[in-house]
Motif scaffolding. Structure first.
Motif, short mmCIF file in Angstrom:
data_model
loop_
_atom_site.label_atom_id
_atom_site.label_comp_id
_atom_site.label_asym_id
_atom_site.label_seq_id
_atom_site.Cartn_x
_atom_site.Cartn_y
_atom_site.Cartn_z
N ALA A 72 -15.54 25.39 11.61
CA ALA A 72 -16.40 25.45 10.42
C ALA A 72 -16.84 26.88 10.13
CB ALA A 72 -17.62 24.55 10.60
N ALA A 73 -16.97 27.67 11.20
CA ALA A 73 -17.47 29.04 11.03
C ALA A 73 -16.38 30.02 10.60
CB ALA A 73 -18.11 29.53 12.33
N ARG A 74 -15.12 29.64 10.77
CA ARG A 74 -14.04 30.57 10.44
C ARG A 74 -13.93 30.76 8.93
NH1 ARG A 74 -10.30 30.98 15.13
NH2 ARG A 74 -8.77 31.97 13.77
N LEU A 91 -9.64 8.12 15.61
CA LEU A 91 -9.50 9.55 15.38
C LEU A 91 -10.70 10.15 14.67
CD1 LEU A 91 -7.47 11.89 15.71
CD2 LEU A 91 -6.59 11.32 13.45
N ARG A 92 -11.47 9.32 13.96
CA ARG A 92 -12.51 9.85 13.07
C ARG A 92 -13.50 10.79 13.77
NH1 ARG A 92 -13.84 5.32 11.15
NH2 ARG A 92 -12.32 5.38 9.47
N PRO A 93 -13.99 10.49 15.01
CA PRO A 93 -14.95 11.42 15.63
C PRO A 93 -14.38 12.80 15.93
CG PRO A 93 -14.96 9.27 16.72
CD PRO A 93 -13.76 9.29 15.83
N PHE A 94 -13.05 12.90 15.93
CA PHE A 94 -12.43 14.17 16.31
C PHE A 94 -12.01 15.00 15.12
CE2 PHE A 94 -12.26 13.17 20.76
CZ PHE A 94 -12.15 11.79 20.80
N LEU A 95 -12.08 14.45 13.92
CA LEU A 95 -11.64 15.19 12.74
C LEU A 95 -12.67 16.26 12.38
CD1 LEU A 95 -10.22 12.31 10.52
CD2 LEU A 95 -8.93 14.01 11.82
N PRO A 96 -12.26 17.50 12.15
CA PRO A 96 -13.23 18.54 11.79
C PRO A 96 -13.94 18.20 10.49
CG PRO A 96 -11.09 19.50 12.36
CD PRO A 96 -10.89 18.02 12.25
N PRO A 97 -15.27 18.29 10.47
CA PRO A 97 -16.02 17.94 9.25
C PRO A 97 -16.04 19.04 8.20
CG PRO A 97 -17.54 18.51 10.97
CD PRO A 97 -16.17 18.57 11.60
N ALA A 98 -15.72 20.27 8.59
CA ALA A 98 -15.88 21.38 7.65
C ALA A 98 -14.98 22.52 8.08
CB ALA A 98 -17.34 21.85 7.63
N GLY A 99 -14.76 23.43 7.12
CA GLY A 99 -14.00 24.63 7.42
C GLY A 99 -12.78 24.76 6.51
N PRO A 100 -12.24 25.96 6.41
CA PRO A 100 -11.13 26.24 5.49
C PRO A 100 -9.78 25.88 6.11
CG PRO A 100 -11.78 28.26 6.58
CD PRO A 100 -12.72 27.18 7.09
N GLY A 101 -9.58 24.63 6.47
CA GLY A 101 -8.37 24.27 7.18
C GLY A 101 -7.67 23.05 6.64
N HIS A 102 -6.50 22.75 7.24
CA HIS A 102 -5.71 21.56 6.95
C HIS A 102 -5.55 20.76 8.23
CE1 HIS A 102 -3.60 23.70 3.32
NE2 HIS A 102 -4.81 23.25 3.02
N VAL A 103 -5.38 19.46 8.08
CA VAL A 103 -5.17 18.56 9.21
C VAL A 103 -3.91 17.74 8.93
CG1 VAL A 103 -6.04 16.59 10.49
CG2 VAL A 103 -7.60 18.42 9.85
N LEU A 104 -2.98 17.76 9.89
CA LEU A 104 -1.80 16.90 9.86
C LEU A 104 -1.94 15.88 10.98
CD1 LEU A 104 1.41 19.06 9.23
CD2 LEU A 104 0.58 17.15 7.88
N ARG A 619 -22.17 28.47 15.33
CA ARG A 619 -20.83 28.71 15.87
C ARG A 619 -20.59 27.89 17.13
NH1 ARG A 619 -19.72 32.17 19.78
NH2 ARG A 619 -21.61 33.41 19.42
N VAL A 620 -21.57 27.80 18.00
CA VAL A 620 -21.38 27.13 19.28
C VAL A 620 -21.50 25.62 19.15
CG1 VAL A 620 -22.30 26.88 21.62
CG2 VAL A 620 -22.13 29.15 20.58
N LEU A 621 -22.52 25.17 18.46
CA LEU A 621 -22.82 23.74 18.39
C LEU A 621 -22.29 23.07 17.14
CD1 LEU A 621 -26.53 23.84 19.63
CD2 LEU A 621 -24.47 23.48 20.99
N GLY A 622 -22.13 23.86 16.08
CA GLY A 622 -21.73 23.28 14.81
C GLY A 622 -22.86 23.34 13.80
#
Length: 894
Positions: A72-74, A91-104, A619-622
């Motif tokens: 999320a911080a990147r 899988l839902r608890p492991f999906l990143p909630p935020a940030g400039p990314g893509h998930v496959l 950054r550390v905790l979210g």
């Protein structure tokens, strides 16, 4: 997010990796995570967190939260590939909630949202035949098409068939002929891993070749096939055979299982437990036991592409190869190899799973532990302990549920091993945030422990300790204190006064004594405890440092904010050195230092410290972790205390919707943020809005937390306060009069919150025109403040100042003057000569000196005070202007 789903072996992972390779220049981070098992996925997050530099030292934060926070911080793009996910819910608890990314995501399940998913079919006949030709190096298009037809155009089957032909030199027609001749026997064994039976033909031929040329290679493949398809540390696992005989490994394993209470007591059952290990002895003899033999076996397997490229003592085996390898064996033979693999794995697990130095090995072995070991094994228990100690409370609780259920089924619900698992499950349930369930589990466990072990057995006392702890965490501080007080003499008698368990009880007793309002007693108990911790466990032991932190906290709560600040400042570099600057405990210490810096009279510094802490916490905790939200809360609080109530109000207004989304609209943290928004709305100059916000909040709190919950009573206090600030003195006085009786009953007559209500009731009594009654109420309050909170506590000094004020208002300015004169040196010593409260006392002393008839002295005192106020507060501050006006007034009178 895009989900690629379809038949196993259809090429989902290949497609995801091809995308990653083609677009790698567009991403600054690309990472693949095995998602089939939540526990393995958590371990993969831990490895990614370590790669990103988030797991340095003895970090115990949840690795999933750490990685989410980092992503999320990147500011640069990233790509995560979740491979072989079972379904969306897991899988839902492991999906990143935020940030400039893509998930496959790749998955065999088709249960995914239509707009996010892509079903991948098998290859078209033309491209499939071209693939076979290219991989095998042959040009027979017709035969290639026939192979594609026979193998159902499944990419993995085509890849394996072509690789085998390339390595053995078989032609396409010869391969087709072998398929025709081998198929019936293979089909009789059924499907492996959901693939068509024809796929297994590729490895059957290799197995026959290896059986003729390298029996050690076949044995090695059978052992490797028992483990997870993650990278297998084969050097580590087989190293035990180089040092020990199979019989010695067997004996060591028996000792481990006995130490963990995993062996049956009945002779028949004990023999039944021994049989798997006894059968494993024979197959362990078949494995390579020296480096040369091992390397030869690895080379033989590589020739047939049955394993991946060995690297750094690790090797991978495709899950289909593993399945086919084991399916070729009779059921009892499969069990023998499984048991042998378990013995090897147990032999390399470190003895202390809570030791941070051994966590990398546990992280490496975790997928194999979950694949090979039984829930009733000692190694599975160790893995669960490692997960909890390293901060992955979620997976630790999940594993202990399995362990508890398996032990209960095998040994019974009241077996000691089952009870130990129940105790561990209760602990990690509480650490995960469910204090209510933890307390219920410990309450149910206690009578069983007492019945089996006795009331004074150390394990029974540990359950009593934990029951008291989670009772307190649920808000019942009085019961927690009483339980610890009753437990302490038992611990001292059973284990000795200096035993760590006894010292822990003293620690908790001090904590809950303070939580009940006796901060001075808590401070003194910690001060007496710390030298013992230092002597028994050392000055740098975590328990010693925790006690020092609590001493700092209760020193502040007892009225000495400056000393609390200094203690935290001395402790912080030690924590940073031992745990690292990003450890959650270190971050908590920084927050406490900031808090007491503000309480010591420097709100601007507190604000700045929280402002510096916030990005680290994010950054550390979210950005949405409870700890991060607490830091945002405190930053807003000290922003207001530093003189910017409008900014504080706005920060709380921005925080509130986040709290509601993350925790829910009725979560205690959300309600606290709502209350603080109301407070700073009032301080920002809108008392009517503050009163209305508290009036709207109060019925929700009464419904959710109860009408007598401390937070509910605090907000009743604030509602009365802002009602009074609006000029409705009668209503404010009535509200405080009704509240004081409730506070005395709930918290006790000497609790600081009760004393605060009495303080406010006296204030509004005076505001209604009864100065004598206000004076008398403060006169009763001051000695209680001195006894409960100490003579130097800020609240005590405030009560003395108000006693002087209303003594003067009641017509005795000389007595008011003398009271201010006695109070001033105390405030100067405790708060400093330039503290606002000290300056107020000097102002009041001058005022009552003049009112007593000594205008010249009043003039001189105001003349000495004015330049100080101009320097500290500024020449245009209202308090400075008031002093200037008083100087003019008393100069005229003189």
């Amino acid at each position: 997010m895009v989900v690629i789903y379809g038949l196993g072996g259809v090429g989902k992972t290949s497609l995801a990796l091809e995308y990653a390779h083609r677009h790698q220049q567009e991403y600054q981070l690309v990472w693949q995570l095995p998602a089939a098992d939540p526990a393995v996925l958590s371990g993969a997050f831990a490895r990614l967190a370590a790669l990103l530099g988030l797991r340095e030292g003895a970090a115990v934060a949840d690795p999933v939260d750490q990685v989410h926070a980092a992503l999320a911080a990147r500011t640069d793009p990233w790509l995560l590939i979740f491979d072989n996910a079972p379904e969306g819910g897991a899988l839902r608890p492991f999906l990143p909630p935020a940030g400039p990314g893509h998930v496959l995501v790749t998955s065999r399940s088709g249960n995914w949202p239509r707009e996010q998913s892509l079903e991948l079919p098998v290859l078209e006949p033309g491209p499939a035949a071209a693939l076979v030709q290219a991989r095998s190096g042959q040009e027979d298009a017709e035969a290639a098409a026939a192979v594609v037809a026979e193998l159902g155009a499944l990419p993995l089957a085509l890849e394996q068939a072509a690789a085998y032909m390339a390595e053995t030199g078989l032609t396409l027609p010869e391969y087709l002929d072998l398929l025709d001749h081998q198929r019936a026997a293979l089909l009789a064994q059924g499907q492996a891993w959901g693939y068509p039976e024809r796929v297994t033909t590729t490895w059957q031929l290799a197995f026959q070749n290896l059986a003729r040329t390298s029996s050690r290679a076949i044995a090695l493949l059978r052992a490797l096939s028992c483990y997870s398809d993650d990278a297998i540390p084969y050097h580590l696992l087989l190293s035990q055979l180089e040092r020990c005989t199979p019989r010695e490994l067997f004996g060591a394993d028996l000792r481990r299982q006995r130490a963990y209470g995993r062996l049956q007591s009945a002779r028949v059952r004990l023999f039944r437990d021994f049989r798997p290990w006894l059968s494993a002895l024979a197959v362990l003899q078949e494995l390579p036991r020296d480096p040369l033999t091992l390397n030869a076996a690895i080379s033989a397997l590589r020739v047939h592409s049955l394993i991946g490229l060995p690297m750094d003592g690790m090797v991978s085996v495709h899950r289909l190869v593993q399945a086919v390898t084991l399916d070729r064996l009779a059921p009892h033979e499969r069990q023998r190899w499984h048991d042998a693999a378990a013995v090897l794995l147990e032999s390399v697990l470190p003895d202390d799973p809570t030791h941070a130095g051994d966590w990398p090995r546990y992280a490496q072995l975790l997928p194999h532990i979950l694949t090979v070991l039984s829930p009733t094994s000692a190694g599975m228990d160790k893995a669960a302990q490692y997960l909890g100690a390293s901060g992955d409370y979620r997976t630790a609780r999940r594993l202990y549920r399995k362990i508890r259920d398996a032990l209960s089924a095998r040994f019974g619900a009241d077996h000691p091993s089952t009870l130990t698992a129940r105790q561990a499950l209760a602990r990690w349930t509480g650490e995960l945030g469910d204090a209510g369930s933890a307390r219920r589990q410990y309450a149910a466990l206690l009578p069983v422990r007492e019945r089996q072990l006795g009331a004074e057995h150390p394990d029974t006392l540990t359950v009593r300790h934990e029951l008291a702890r989670w009772t307190g965490e649920l808000g019942d501080a009085a019961s927690a204190r009483d339980q610890y007080a009753a437990l302490l003499p038992v611990r001292e008698r059973v284990q000795g006064a200096d035993h760590p368990n006894t010292l822990t009880i003293r620690h908790e007793l001090a904590r809950w004594t303070g939580e009940l309002g006796d901060a001075a007693a808590a401070r003194d108990q910690y001060a007496a405890l710390i030298p013992i911790w230092e002597r028994v466990q050392g000055i740098d032991h975590p328990d010693t440092l925790t006690a020092r932190a609590n001493l700092a906290q209760w020193t502040g709560e007892a009225g000495n904010a400056a000393a609390a600040r200094d203690r935290y400042a001395a402790l912080l570099p030690i924590r940073e050195h031992l745990l690292g600057p990003d450890h959650p405990v270190t971050l908590t210490l920084r927050a406490n230092l900031a808090q007491w810096t503000g309480e010591a009279g420097d709100p601007a510094a507190a604000r700045d410290q929280y402002a510096a802490l916030l990005p680290v916490s994010e950054r550390v905790l979210g950005p949405e972790h409870p700890g991060t939200l607490t830091t945002r809360h405190s930053l807003a609080q000290w922003t207001g205390q530093a003189g910017d109530p409008v900014a504080a109000r706005d920060q709380y207004a921005a925080l509130l919707p986040v709290r509601r989304r993350v925790s829910g609209p009725e979560h205690p943290g959300t309600l606290t943020t709502q209350a603080n928004l109301a407070q700073w709305t009032g301080r920002a100059g809108d008392p009517a809005a503050a009163r209305d916000q508290y009036a709207a909040l109060l019925p929700v709190q009464e419904r959710v937390q109860g009408p007598e919950h401390p937070s509910t009573l605090t907000n009743r206090h604030e509602l009365a306060r802002w009602t009074g600030e609006l000029g409705e003195a009668v209503s404010a006085h009535q509200q405080y009069a009704a509240l004081v009786a409730v506070r005395e009953r709930i918290s006790g007559p000497d609790h600081p919150d009760t004393l605060t209500i009495r303080h406010e009731l006296a204030r509004w009594t005076g505001a209604l025109g009864d100065a004598a009654a206000a004076r008398d109420q403060y006169a009763e309050l001051v000695p209680i403040r001195e006894r409960v909170q100490g003579i130097d506590h800020p609240d005590t000094l405030t009560a003395r100042a108000n006693l002087a004020q209303w003594t003067g208002q009641a017509g005795d300015p000389a007595a008011a003057r003398d009271q201010c004169a006695a109070l001033l040196p105390v405030r100067e010593r405790v708060l400093g000569p330039d503290h606002p409260s000290t300056l107020i006392t000097r102002h009041e002393l001058a005022l009552w000196t003049g009112q007593s008839g000594d205008a010249a002295s009043a003039r001189d005192q105001y003349a000495a005070l004015l330049p100080i106020k101009e320097r500290v507060l500024g020449p245009d501050h209202p308090a400075t202007r008031s002093t200037r006006e008083q100087l003019v007034y008393w100069a005229e009178r003189a």
